[in-house]
Design a protein around this motif. Structure first.
Motif, PDB file in Angstrom:
ATOM      1  N   HIS A 294       0.778  -1.114   0.066  1.00  0.00           N
ATOM      2  CA  HIS A 294       0.128   0.015   0.080  1.00  0.00           C
ATOM      3  C   HIS A 294       1.012   1.216  -0.099  1.00  0.00           C
ATOM      4  N   ALA A 295       2.051   1.271   0.565  1.00  0.00           N
ATOM      5  CA  ALA A 295       3.011   2.501   0.510  1.00  0.00           C
ATOM      6  C   ALA A 295       3.267   2.578  -0.897  1.00  0.00           C
ATOM      7  N   LEU A 296       3.630   1.502  -1.473  1.00  0.00           N
ATOM      8  CA  LEU A 296       4.344   1.934  -2.979  1.00  0.00           C
ATOM      9  C   LEU A 296       3.014   2.361  -3.857  1.00  0.00           C
ATOM     10  N   LYS A 297       1.949   1.860  -3.681  1.00  0.00           N
ATOM     11  CA  LYS A 297       0.555   2.063  -4.462  1.00  0.00           C
ATOM     12  C   LYS A 297       0.512   3.687  -4.126  1.00  0.00           C
ATOM     13  N   LYS A 298       0.375   3.865  -2.679  1.00  0.00           N
ATOM     14  CA  LYS A 298      -0.116   5.285  -2.529  1.00  0.00           C
ATOM     15  C   LYS A 298       1.159   6.345  -3.110  1.00  0.00           C
ATOM     16  N   THR A 299       2.267   6.064  -3.092  1.00  0.00           N
ATOM     17  CA  THR A 299       3.276   6.836  -3.713  1.00  0.00           C
ATOM     18  C   THR A 299       3.037   7.119  -5.102  1.00  0.00           C
ATOM     19  N   VAL A 300       3.024   6.019  -6.001  1.00  0.00           N
ATOM     20  CA  VAL A 300       2.515   6.092  -7.416  1.00  0.00           C
ATOM     21  C   VAL A 300       1.164   7.087  -7.465  1.00  0.00           C
ATOM     22  N   ASP A 301       0.201   6.525  -6.602  1.00  0.00           N
ATOM     23  CA  ASP A 301      -0.934   7.491  -7.093  1.00  0.00           C
ATOM     24  C   ASP A 301      -0.706   8.822  -6.864  1.00  0.00           C
ATOM     25  N   LYS A 302      -0.046   9.138  -5.589  1.00  0.00           N
ATOM     26  CA  LYS A 302       0.198  10.415  -5.230  1.00  0.00           C
ATOM     27  C   LYS A 302       0.850  11.333  -6.263  1.00  0.00           C
ATOM     28  N   ILE A 303       1.916  10.647  -6.994  1.00  0.00           N
ATOM     29  CA  ILE A 303       3.047  11.041  -7.960  1.00  0.00           C
ATOM     30  C   ILE A 303       1.941  11.498  -9.275  1.00  0.00           C
ATOM     31  N   THR A 304       1.215  10.453  -9.536  1.00  0.00           N
ATOM     32  CA  THR A 304       0.425  10.707 -10.831  1.00  0.00           C
ATOM     33  C   THR A 304      -0.664  11.842 -10.484  1.00  0.00           C
ATOM     34  N   ARG A 305      -1.141  11.935  -9.396  1.00  0.00           N
ATOM     35  CA  ARG A 305      -2.334  12.696  -8.928  1.00  0.00           C
ATOM     36  C   ARG A 305      -2.003  14.030  -9.348  1.00  0.00           C
ATOM     37  N   ASP A 306      -0.603  14.446  -9.164  1.00  0.00           N
ATOM     38  CA  ASP A 306      -0.261  15.815  -9.463  1.00  0.00           C
ATOM     39  C   ASP A 306      -0.283  16.274 -10.887  1.00  0.00           C
ATOM     40  N   TYR A 307      -0.371  15.394 -11.757  1.00  0.00           N
ATOM     41  CA  TYR A 307      -0.351  15.708 -13.116  1.00  0.00           C
ATOM     42  C   TYR A 307      -1.468  15.401 -13.802  1.00  0.00           C
ATOM     43  N   GLU A 308      -1.527  15.963 -14.962  1.00  0.00           N
ATOM     44  CA  GLU A 308      -2.658  15.815 -15.730  1.00  0.00           C
ATOM     45  C   GLU A 308      -2.133  15.171 -16.953  1.00  0.00           C
ATOM     46  N   ALA A 309      -2.811  14.055 -17.674  1.00  0.00           N
ATOM     47  CA  ALA A 309      -2.177  13.549 -18.731  1.00  0.00           C
ATOM     48  C   ALA A 309      -2.840  13.933 -20.371  1.00  0.00           C
ATOM     49  N   ILE A 310      -2.183  14.425 -21.050  1.00  0.00           N
ATOM     50  CA  ILE A 310      -2.844  14.806 -22.423  1.00  0.00           C
ATOM     51  C   ILE A 310      -2.626  13.502 -23.335  1.00  0.00           C
ATOM     52  N   ILE A 311      -3.710  12.829 -23.834  1.00  0.00           N
ATOM     53  CA  ILE A 311      -3.396  11.671 -24.698  1.00  0.00           C
ATOM     54  C   ILE A 311      -4.414  12.003 -26.008  1.00  0.00           C
ATOM     55  N   GLY A 312      -3.580  11.798 -26.899  1.00  0.00           N
ATOM     56  CA  GLY A 312      -4.290  11.703 -28.388  1.00  0.00           C
ATOM     57  C   GLY A 312      -4.000  10.511 -29.226  1.00  0.00           C
ATOM     58  N   ILE A 313      -4.806   9.928 -30.211  1.00  0.00           N
ATOM     59  CA  ILE A 313      -4.623   8.793 -30.817  1.00  0.00           C
ATOM     60  C   ILE A 313      -4.813   8.897 -32.128  1.00  0.00           C
ATOM     61  N   GLU A 314      -3.863   8.310 -33.132  1.00  0.00           N
ATOM     62  CA  GLU A 314      -4.005   8.214 -34.569  1.00  0.00           C
ATOM     63  C   GLU A 314      -4.392   6.945 -34.768  1.00  0.00           C
ATOM     64  N   THR A 315      -5.525   6.647 -35.611  1.00  0.00           N
ATOM     65  CA  THR A 315      -5.935   5.600 -35.783  1.00  0.00           C
ATOM     66  C   THR A 315      -5.831   5.142 -37.204  1.00  0.00           C
ATOM     67  N   HIS A 316      -5.661   3.991 -37.652  1.00  0.00           N
ATOM     68  CA  HIS A 316      -5.575   3.722 -39.042  1.00  0.00           C
ATOM     69  C   HIS A 316      -6.407   2.423 -39.271  1.00  0.00           C
ATOM     70  N   VAL A 317      -7.420   2.548 -40.165  1.00  0.00           N
ATOM     71  CA  VAL A 317      -8.628   1.590 -40.415  1.00  0.00           C
ATOM     72  C   VAL A 317      -8.515   1.126 -41.801  1.00  0.00           C
ATOM     73  N   GLN A 318      -8.280  -0.124 -41.992  1.00  0.00           N
ATOM     74  CA  GLN A 318      -8.074  -0.747 -43.167  1.00  0.00           C
ATOM     75  C   GLN A 318      -9.495  -0.898 -43.617  1.00  0.00           C
ATOM     76  N   LEU A 319      -9.823  -0.537 -44.843  1.00  0.00           N
ATOM     77  CA  LEU A 319     -10.993  -0.430 -45.446  1.00  0.00           C
ATOM     78  C   LEU A 319     -11.529  -2.070 -46.177  1.00  0.00           C
ATOM     79  N   SER A 320     -12.532  -2.492 -45.864  1.00  0.00           N
ATOM     80  CA  SER A 320     -12.901  -3.911 -46.467  1.00  0.00           C
ATOM     81  C   SER A 320     -13.504  -3.643 -47.962  1.00  0.00           C
ATOM     82  N   THR A 321     -13.005  -2.881 -48.627  1.00  0.00           N
ATOM     83  CA  THR A 321     -13.292  -2.900 -50.195  1.00  0.00           C
ATOM     84  C   THR A 321     -12.757  -4.248 -50.635  1.00  0.00           C
TER      85      THR A 321
END
Lengths: 566, 148
Positions: free
Chosen positions: A75-102
């Protein structure tokens, strides 16, 4: 200071619940992925280990028990990681390639079939041989417009193709025909609902653009050389670029899952991450909460499943957060990292020198892509009910969110459900049967809902028969199996097997009398105080009646008779 | 449709094409283009290089990305020539475009589309035969580490 691996172990351990729940959740459990997480809890020093087994991949992804380097309470480890990540905001973007079924490739008439013998579906055009000219497949435009509309985008009635130039062995022409500055669709969004085991909630993520392009061939490394298969070269792709609106791994994974749902609903792709018809690259950066400037963006490739997307992003957020919190933010560089499924972490790819210069210019061999408003309108009219609309409709009908997410996930399941309802079935009962026994059967037999022999009409009939009392619920479950495997009609089976429920109290009474008379010892025990034996008698009556006795009536009359003479 | 791109290559006629990824093929040959094109080029009177805001390209880097090898003396020789070409096109900057809608493309016809009907190319053997290094069923290529 904590070792990064130990912190990661703690993060993984704390998330094991989500892992196992995740792979049972219909909305994130895809295509035969099967991941079991086992935890053995060592009571003595209070440290938790996590052993993970994947039955799918060839390379052993089994993490063995590792003796901890630092014996720190979990629980100490978990708390530390959670605490650290809680101070930050993650910005995530995704590029997706869709293969068409032509049926054919984007710019030539070569067919495309996944898994065919290498270099058998080729021609001068897709091989990039001198003199060959591309001719656009009209279906590609149709699919692009469908997707653009489904993602609520603005369509560019006039767009063009451009050449994206670079050298690589799987790129025959030395350039990829793509769309650079004027894509066919821009400025859209997706609506989705997060699975309940992750807290649920509605999300809306922006879509920056959708454009058409062609795929490269396949490059396989071997020994000190490489091998190229051009079957895939020239296959049409739609690239979808999201706004950087996602904030967590699960939001990103659900976004990808929703794209899969949409392309399958539209029938433009089978959206299969394992086969490569749906590919996602993720961009992650973090910044301290409250800061307006973005952090350094890191790209992650080699994500082969929705759960990899989730885990890779969570790992990367933790990695970056730990570095920032230790004052080593300069160690976060703009780069491309690979997700290693076995080690469950991201690693640096070979560093690139500088940004790529693709020297885009308009593709001179292809004319402008012109859409008329009539064309767009006709496609809009032809769109099926999309996942979001279905979810809202099911919600309005009164189904729980859990039911909604399950039923709307697979278009075929939703159709089956709708057909069952239109045959008159009760809403909640239909949902329960499909989500329960029928889904279990499909999973066991590895069948899709289109392959089971039970028709929606017969399911409705089954539900009505039970509801109306013609047969008992138990009998219903029994004949369900036969209906699923062999088909047939409910009425037919009831007649054939003489399954009609006995609801005549007199008849039930006769059977009970018989059972009581045949079991005097138990009767005496019952009257002596062993009231639990009622169950025994009930069971015997059921047996004698071949399961047809109505349970409610049975127990009522049984109780009367058992208690009568005392 | 005009192959506009191949004409551009004709202009830079004197360059040797030498791919850094070495295929043992005959595709890398330096053609000797008709000399009248070269002469035409050199004797053409370029109007004074407009003080355009067009940046001259970083020639060594450009050559690298285009996989064209240039010796140092060639870089020196060609840099001003390329600047002149760019400057010559730069004359277009003088045109007043205030009342002109930007066009997406120069042509006026649209739509040269094809139905989604599969057709197998008949002479695939000839295609395979033209591959310099083929080890059934794959095309053999040297190992390339960096995707550009």
């Amino acid at each position: 200071m904590f070792h990064l691996d130990d912190c990661w172990k703690a993060v993984k351990v704390s998330k094991f619940q989500s892992f196992s729940a995740q792979f049972q959740s219909p909305s994130t459990n895809k295509q035969g992925e099967f991941f079991m997480c086992m935890i053995s809890y060592l009571k003595r020093n209070g440290v938790l280990y996590c052993t993970m087994k994947s039955s799918q991949s060839q390379t052993a992804t089994q993490e063995k028990h590792q003796p901890p380097k630092i014996k720190v309470p979990q629980h100490a480890l978990k708390k530390t990681v959670d605490k650290i990540t809680r101070d930050y905001e993650a910005i995530i973007g995704i590029e997706t390639h869709v293969q068409l079924s032509t049926l054919t490739k984007a710019f030539c008439s070569c067919p495309y079939n996944y898994g065919s013998q290498p270099n058998t579906s080729i021609c001068p055009i897709c091989m990039g041989l001198p003199g060959a000219l591309p001719v656009l497949n009209s279906k590609v435009i149709e699919f692009a417009v469908k997707l653009g509309l489904a993602l609520n985008c603005k369509l560019s009635l006039n767009s063009k193709f451009d050449r994206k130039q670079y050298f690589y062995p799987d790129l025959p022409k030395g350039y990829q025909i793509s769309q650079f500055d004027i894509p066919i669709a821009t400025g859209g969004y997706v609506d989705l609902d997060l699975p309940l085991e992750f807290g649920g909630g509605h999300r809306k993520f922006g879509i920056t653009r959708v454009h058409m392009e062609e795929d490269a061939g396949k490059l396989l490394h071997s020994g000190n050389g490489a091998q190229v298969d051009l079957n895939r070269a020239g296959v049409p792709l739609l690239e979808i670029v999201s706004e950087p609106d996602m904030r967590t791994g699960i939001e990103a994974a659900e976004y990808a899952a929703e794209l899969q749902r949409v392309v399958r609903y539209l029938g433009i792709s089978n959206g299969n991450m394992q086969e490569g018809s749906l590919r996602c690259d993720v961009n992650v950066s973090i910044r301290p909460i409250g800061q307006s400037e973005f952090g350094t963006k890191v790209e992650i490739k080699n994500l082969n499943s929705f759960s990899s997307i989730n885990r890779a992003i969570d790992f990367e957020i933790s990695r970056q957060a730990l570095l920032l919190s230790e004052g080593q933010g300069d160690q976060i560089v703009q780069e491309t990292r690979l997700w290693e499924e076995g080690a469950q972490k991201t690693i640096t790819m070979r560093k690139k020198e500088g940004l790529s210069d693709y020297r885009y210019f308009p593709e001179p061999d292809l004319p402008e892509v012109i859409l008329t408003q009539e064309y767009v309108d006709s496609i809009l009219k032809s769109l099926p009910e999309l996942p979001e609309m279905k979810r809202r409709r099911y919600e309005n009908m009164g189904l729980s969110m859990q039911d909604v997410l399950f039923l709307a996930n697979d278009m075929n399941v939703a159709e089956y459900f709708d057909a069952t309802l239109s045959s008159g079935a009760d809403l909640k009962l239909a949902a329960n049967w499909i989500m329960g026994d029928i889904a279990a059967y499909m999973k066991n037999e590895k069948l899709s809902i289109n392959e089971i022999k039970l028709t929606p009409k017969e399911l409705a009939e089954l539900i009505a028969s039970i509801k109306g009392g013609t047969i008992s619920g138990k009998i219903g479950k029994e004949i369900l199996f036969e209906l699923l495997a062999k088909g047939g009609t409910v009425k037919g089976l009831i007649e054939e097997k003489d399954l009609v429920q006995i609801v005549d109290p007199v008849e039930i009474g006769k059977i009970i009398d018989k059972v009581i008379s045949e079991n005097p010892k138990q009767l005496e025990q019952y009257r002596g105080g062993k009231t639990k034996l009622q169950g025994f008698f009930a069971g015997q009556v059921m047996k004698l009646s071949k399961g047809k006795a109505n349970p409610g009536l049975l127990n009522k009359i049984l109780l009367e008779k058992l208690n009568a003479k005392s | 449709m005009a192959m506009g791109s191949s004409r551009a290559l004709l202009i830079l006629s004197n360059f040797k094409f030498k791919p850094t990824v070495s295929f043992s093929s005959s595709s890398s040959s330096s053609k000797s283009f008709p000399s009248f094109i070269r002469n035409n080029f050199r004797t053409r009177n370029f109007s004074a290089e407009t003080s355009s805001s067009l940046q001259p390209p970083d020639l060594p880097r450009l050559a690298e990305t285009a996989r064209i090898s240039l010796a140092p003396n060639e870089v020196e020789e060609f840099a001003p020539k390329i600047r002149q070409v760019v400057g010559w096109f730069g004359q277009l900057q003088a045109v007043d475009l205030d009342n002109v809608e930007p066009a997406i493309r120069a042509d006026t016809e649209g739509d040269n589309l094809r139905e989604d009907v599969p057709e197998t190319f008949e002479n695939k053997e000839a295609l395979i035969a033209s591959v310099p290094s083929y080890k059934e069923p794959y095309i053999k290529v040297p190992k390339v580490l960096n995707k550009e």
